[in-house]
Scaffold this active site. Structure first.
Site, PDB file in Angstrom:
ATOM      1  N   GLY A 127      58.857 -32.691 -35.374  1.00 34.69           N
ATOM      2  CA  GLY A 127      57.583 -33.654 -35.134  1.00 34.69           C
ATOM      3  C   GLY A 127      58.225 -35.064 -35.169  1.00 34.69           C
ATOM      4  N   ASN A 129      58.865 -36.937 -32.635  1.00 34.91           N
ATOM      5  CA  ASN A 129      58.133 -37.586 -31.434  1.00 34.91           C
ATOM      6  C   ASN A 129      56.759 -37.897 -31.857  1.00 34.91           C
ATOM      7  OD1 ASN A 129      59.683 -37.949 -28.976  1.00 34.91           O
ATOM      8  ND2 ASN A 129      60.253 -35.865 -29.683  1.00 34.91           N
ATOM      9  N   ASN A 217      53.796 -33.788 -21.273  1.00 32.42           N
ATOM     10  CA  ASN A 217      54.675 -33.113 -22.002  1.00 32.42           C
ATOM     11  C   ASN A 217      55.920 -34.067 -21.965  1.00 32.42           C
ATOM     12  OD1 ASN A 217      56.063 -30.991 -23.346  1.00 32.42           O
ATOM     13  ND2 ASN A 217      57.064 -30.209 -21.557  1.00 32.42           N
ATOM     14  N   HIS A 219      60.041 -33.624 -21.729  1.00 32.48           N
ATOM     15  CA  HIS A 219      61.283 -32.329 -22.023  1.00 32.48           C
ATOM     16  C   HIS A 219      62.822 -33.090 -21.992  1.00 32.48           C
ATOM     17  CE1 HIS A 219      62.901 -28.360 -20.820  1.00 32.48           C
ATOM     18  NE2 HIS A 219      63.716 -29.170 -20.050  1.00 32.48           N
TER      19      HIS A 219
END
Ligand code: GRF
Length: 303
Positions: A127, A129, A217, A219
């Site tokens: 977590g 981010n 999202n 990546h």
């Protein structure tokens, strides 16, 4: 050149051949039809002939290409392609949200008249981010992290949720893929934007349909390279190093029904050093993520 086109359009070699054939046949048909029409009109002045020819071609080309694309099985590709051109020309309205676009900002702000945009974070791991996003918006009354959704009861992100006093929802596989009770919860929280930050399950179609253009999202590679099933954690950086890439980076993108596939919103790059391990590269990538993800989210949201 062909390889780059394949990557850009996300198609295989055979499909690329059909696409190029469609362009070629559609283009020839357009020229042929344009000249035939001009012959019927019998225009004498060169300049007028040229102007009308250009106008005719602009109208006929999309139609010709779409018609040819049907027997060649490329209609879905070309309808998307032509819509994209239309959007660029301002003829077609975008259904997707774009960074910095005022229309986007207005629509992404809230579903109702609230002044605060409600963000839900989906995460399965440490977590880091999530923490950066929470920190970034801590003193911003326009944005509220209303919920953290997690599929792993042991995940570090749940400790962050507790510490930050943000409600957490632990979700089980069956409920996520076969039920939709959690969607009710997201609606009750008046969710405006879903931010995936290390969430490992593929997002089901029902969720995407409920929040179209509102799920993003991050990546840890430069998509479309090194995306897809199994491309997470150290495996993804190991693959980059094994391929002797000179650079890697991060991609922030809209979520669609395929892994790591939706439209890219933002990318940032960093070098891959000769003596890099998956861990050292991961550190560099994480730093990029922490620097950019909160800012990109902010740009998506009205101030
Ligand atoms: C990040 O590297 C992100 O790109 C990927 O999962 C990782 C999550 O890391 N999708 P963290 O849990 O935020 O530290």
């Amino acid at each position: 050149m062909f390889e780059r086109l394949q990557q850009k359009w996300k198609v295989g070699g055979l499909q690329l051949a059909f696409i190029i054939s469609t362009f070629a046949i559609g283009g020839s048909l357009t020229g042929y039809a344009g000249k035939k029409i001009l012959n019927v009109l019998a225009i004498r002045e060169d300049w007028l002939w040229t102007v009308i020819y250009i106008l005719l071609i602009t109208v006929i080309w999309p139609l010709a290409v779409l018609i040819v694309s049907i027997p060649l099985g490329q209609f879905p590709f070309f309808i998307k392609y032509i819509r994209k051109i239309g959007r660029r020309m301002g003829i077609v309205r975008s259904s997707e949200f774009r960074v910095g676009d005022p229309e986007t900002k207005r629509s992404l702000t809230t579903h109702d008249s609230r002044l605060t945009t409600h963000v839900v974070i989906f995460a399965s791991g440490t977590g880091s981010n999530a923490q950066k996003i929470i920190d970034h918006f801590r003193n911003n009354p326009a944005v509220k992290i209303v919920l953290i959704v997690c599929n792993n009861p042991e995940a570090g992100v749940l400790r962050i949720a507790k510490k930050e006093n943000i409600p957490a929802l632990i979700i089980e596989k069956d409920h996520f893929f076969r039920g939709d009770a959690y969607i009710k919860e997201l609606k009750e929280k008046k969710t405006d934007l879903i931010v995936l930050a290390g969430f490992l399950w593929k997002v089901p179609g029902t969720l995407i349909k409920t929040f179209p253009g509102r799920i993003i999202n991050i990546h840890p590679t430069l998509l479309p390279r090194y995306g897809g099933k199994g491309m997470y954690g150290n495996a993804v950086h190991e693959a980059v190093i094994a391929a002797k890439e000179k650079e890697s980076g991060i991609s922030i993108h809209y979520v669609d029904e395929l892994y790591d596939h939706g439209k890219i919103i933002f990318q940032a790059r960093c070098p891959v050093l000769e003596n890099d391990t998956a861990q050292s590269l991961a550190l560099r990538i994480h730093a990029l993520e922490h620097e950019h993800y909160p800012k990109v989210i902010e740009k998506l949201i009205v101030k």
